[in-house]
Scaffold this active site. Structure first.
Site, PDB file in Angstrom:
ATOM      1  N   SER A  97       0.842  -1.205   0.000  1.00  0.00           N
ATOM      2  CA  SER A  97       0.000   0.000   0.000  1.00  0.00           C
ATOM      3  C   SER A  97       0.870   1.245   0.000  1.00  0.00           C
ATOM      4  O   SER A  97       2.026   1.206   0.454  1.00  0.00           O
ATOM      5  CB  SER A  97      -0.874   0.001   1.260  1.00  0.00           C
ATOM      6  OG  SER A  97      -1.558   1.230   1.389  1.00  0.00           O
ATOM      7  N   TYR A 123      -1.595  -1.541  10.592  1.00  0.00           N
ATOM      8  CA  TYR A 123      -1.800  -1.722   9.150  1.00  0.00           C
ATOM      9  C   TYR A 123      -0.564  -1.256   8.374  1.00  0.00           C
ATOM     10  O   TYR A 123      -0.021  -1.967   7.537  1.00  0.00           O
ATOM     11  CB  TYR A 123      -3.041  -0.942   8.710  1.00  0.00           C
ATOM     12  CG  TYR A 123      -3.337  -1.062   7.228  1.00  0.00           C
ATOM     13  CD1 TYR A 123      -4.006  -2.169   6.724  1.00  0.00           C
ATOM     14  CD2 TYR A 123      -2.954  -0.063   6.335  1.00  0.00           C
ATOM     15  CE1 TYR A 123      -4.274  -2.283   5.356  1.00  0.00           C
ATOM     16  CE2 TYR A 123      -3.215  -0.165   4.976  1.00  0.00           C
ATOM     17  CZ  TYR A 123      -3.879  -1.282   4.493  1.00  0.00           C
ATOM     18  OH  TYR A 123      -4.137  -1.396   3.149  1.00  0.00           O
TER      19      TYR A 123
HETATM   20  N1  LIG Z   1      -8.825  -0.159  -1.292  1.00  0.00           N
HETATM   21  C1  LIG Z   1      -7.781   0.584  -0.970  1.00  0.00           C
HETATM   22  O1  LIG Z   1      -7.895   1.825  -0.877  1.00  0.00           O
HETATM   23  C2  LIG Z   1      -6.424  -0.064  -0.774  1.00  0.00           C
HETATM   24  C3  LIG Z   1      -5.290   0.751  -0.822  1.00  0.00           C
HETATM   25  C4  LIG Z   1      -4.037   0.182  -0.655  1.00  0.00           C
HETATM   26  C5  LIG Z   1      -3.910  -1.177  -0.455  1.00  0.00           C
HETATM   27  N2  LIG Z   1      -5.035  -1.956  -0.389  1.00  0.00           N
HETATM   28  C6  LIG Z   1      -4.834  -3.399  -0.158  1.00  0.00           C
HETATM   29  O2  LIG Z   1      -5.407  -4.105  -1.235  1.00  0.00           O
HETATM   30  C7  LIG Z   1      -5.738  -5.430  -0.816  1.00  0.00           C
HETATM   31  C8  LIG Z   1      -7.126  -5.779  -1.329  1.00  0.00           C
HETATM   32  O3  LIG Z   1      -8.063  -4.929  -0.690  1.00  0.00           O
HETATM   33  P1  LIG Z   1      -9.330  -4.328  -1.464  1.00  0.00           P
HETATM   34  O4  LIG Z   1      -9.175  -2.872  -1.474  1.00  0.00           O
HETATM   35  O5  LIG Z   1      -9.571  -5.037  -2.728  1.00  0.00           O
HETATM   36  O6  LIG Z   1     -10.457  -4.656  -0.368  1.00  0.00           O
HETATM   37  P2  LIG Z   1     -11.812  -5.523  -0.463  1.00  0.00           P
HETATM   38  O7  LIG Z   1     -12.620  -5.111  -1.632  1.00  0.00           O
HETATM   39  O8  LIG Z   1     -12.422  -5.407   0.901  1.00  0.00           O
HETATM   40  O9  LIG Z   1     -11.280  -7.023  -0.692  1.00  0.00           O
HETATM   41  C9  LIG Z   1     -10.558  -7.690   0.318  1.00  0.00           C
HETATM   42  C10 LIG Z   1     -10.392  -9.146  -0.061  1.00  0.00           C
HETATM   43  O10 LIG Z   1      -9.631  -9.801   0.970  1.00  0.00           O
HETATM   44  C11 LIG Z   1     -10.317 -10.969   1.375  1.00  0.00           C
HETATM   45  N3  LIG Z   1     -10.061 -11.274   2.781  1.00  0.00           N
HETATM   46  C12 LIG Z   1     -10.176 -10.448   3.850  1.00  0.00           C
HETATM   47  N4  LIG Z   1      -9.933 -11.134   4.979  1.00  0.00           N
HETATM   48  C13 LIG Z   1      -9.655 -12.411   4.606  1.00  0.00           C
HETATM   49  C14 LIG Z   1      -9.344 -13.604   5.336  1.00  0.00           C
HETATM   50  N5  LIG Z   1      -9.294 -13.635   6.683  1.00  0.00           N
HETATM   51  N6  LIG Z   1      -9.132 -14.748   4.634  1.00  0.00           N
HETATM   52  C15 LIG Z   1      -9.217 -14.755   3.281  1.00  0.00           C
HETATM   53  N7  LIG Z   1      -9.495 -13.660   2.556  1.00  0.00           N
HETATM   54  C16 LIG Z   1      -9.727 -12.513   3.216  1.00  0.00           C
HETATM   55  C17 LIG Z   1     -11.800 -10.642   1.139  1.00  0.00           C
HETATM   56  O11 LIG Z   1     -12.534 -11.842   0.928  1.00  0.00           O
HETATM   57  P3  LIG Z   1     -13.584 -12.517   1.928  1.00  0.00           P
HETATM   58  O12 LIG Z   1     -14.199 -11.432   2.757  1.00  0.00           O
HETATM   59  O13 LIG Z   1     -14.527 -13.214   1.012  1.00  0.00           O
HETATM   60  O14 LIG Z   1     -12.748 -13.472   2.733  1.00  0.00           O
HETATM   61  C18 LIG Z   1     -11.725  -9.853  -0.163  1.00  0.00           C
HETATM   62  O15 LIG Z   1     -11.687 -10.739  -1.252  1.00  0.00           O
HETATM   63  C19 LIG Z   1      -5.589  -5.440   0.697  1.00  0.00           C
HETATM   64  O16 LIG Z   1      -4.380  -6.090   1.045  1.00  0.00           O
HETATM   65  C20 LIG Z   1      -5.533  -3.956   1.056  1.00  0.00           C
HETATM   66  O17 LIG Z   1      -4.782  -3.753   2.238  1.00  0.00           O
HETATM   67  C21 LIG Z   1      -6.286  -1.439  -0.563  1.00  0.00           C
END
Ligand SMILES: NC(=O)c1ccc[n+]([C@@H]2O[C@H](COP(=O)([O-])OP(=O)(O)OC[C@H]3O[C@@H](n4cnc5c(N)ncnc54)[C@H](OP(=O)(O)O)[C@@H]3O)[C@@H](O)[C@H]2O)c1
Length: 274
Positions: free
Chosen positions: A147, A160
């Protein structure tokens, strides 16, 4: 590798957190590029729907392996399920993750430990399980979704940022260790991305105050991340605005950098009632 109808070998990509957001976009992009897919997350219904859609649209093999990555046994179980299909992992996208909206001093250790399991230990465990095979075959791609937070000041009481800094640093170290091996390792550092992340964290409303220029689509994040890993770059900060922020944060002393942390994140400890 699976052999497709026209006898071209197809590689397999393992994408964690594929049920939503960036992971779903990664799965889609990789299917478009002809990779078979193993989709991992907890919500099996979503994974199965995505697997059927991508298989139908792109003629690849796609299957779901439900797993809670907060369980330390999960990565090994997932890789065993893939091996049972006589497949190797050629691409690993360590993407699953979430934010923790609880005070460090009062949140139960079980909650924090599970968080670190998902954010730090599971990605490293997956990498350790699949790297030897990639090195032997002299081809592999690992994308660790870190991130922009890894470059930013720590919001009060949050682990985080530390977890993302760990992924960034570990990716760089693995990249150095395996340069020239045919295995490319990249830490992808997106900034604010339109996904379910902020809904899960419970800060969607507060995020409304962030200027639109600071947001990217998950598709844009994934396209730039994939380009970076193909070019064997150890780190990519996605989007121009995020690149400027990451560069600026590099030169700012901690005392100044904390002032630039968005208010919505700075006040998270105060917002938290749990
Ligand atoms: N969105 C942002 O602004 C942003 C910015 C920088 C980095 N990120 C990073 O990008 C990555 C993806 O996040 P996103 O933004 O796409 O969020 P998201 O839409 O909430 O998706 C998160 C994914 O992680 C899975 N997950 C969460 N807890 C889990 C667990 N205990 N076991 C297995 N799977 C799990 C969820 O699936 P289930 O709930 O079905 O398990 C979902 O598929 C993360 O690592 C986040 O830190 C996001």
């Amino acid at each position: 590798m699976a052999i497709s109808e026209n006898a071209a070998p197809r590689r397999l990509a393992l994408v964690t957190g594929a049920s939503a957001g960036i992971g779903e976009s990664f799965a889609t992009l990789l299917a478009e590029r002809g990779f078979d897919l193993c989709l991992v997350a907890r919500r099996l219904d979503r994974l199965e729907a995505l697997a059927s859609r991508l298989a139908e649209q792109h003629g690849v093999e796609a299957f779901a392996v439900p797993a809670d990555l907060g369980d330390p046994q999960a990565p090994e179980a997932v890789v065993k399920a893939i091996a049972a299909r006589r497949r190797d992992v050629d691409v690993l996208v360590n993407n699953a993750g979430y934010g923790l909206h609880q005070r460090f001093a009062t949140a139960p250790w079980a909650v924090q430990s599970e968080f670190l399991e998902v954010m730090v230990r599971a990605p490293m465990h997956f990498a350790r399980l699949v790297l030897p095979g990639m090195l032997e075959r002299r081809w592999g791609r690992i994308v660790n979704v870190a991130s922009l937070a890894a470059f930013a000041a720590e919001p009060p009481g949050s682990t985080y940022t530390a977890s993302k800094l760990f992924l960034l640093s570990a990716s760089r170290a693995l990249w150095l260790a395996h340069r020239g091996s045919g295995v490319h390792i990249t830490a992808s550092c997106p900034g604010f991305t339109y996904t379910e992340f902020h809904d899960v964290l419970g800060v969607r409303e507060a995020m409304g105050s962030m200027p639109r220029c600071m947001w990217q689509s998950s598709r844009a994040v994934v396209e730039e991340s994939w380009r970076a890993v193909e070019r064997d770059k150890p780190v990519v900060v996605t989007g121009l605005v995020n690149k400027v922020i990451a560069t600026a944060m590099h030169f700012l002393p901690f005392s100044c950098a904390t002032l630039l942390t968005p208010r919505s994140l700075r006040d998270r400890e105060k917002l938290s009632t749990r």
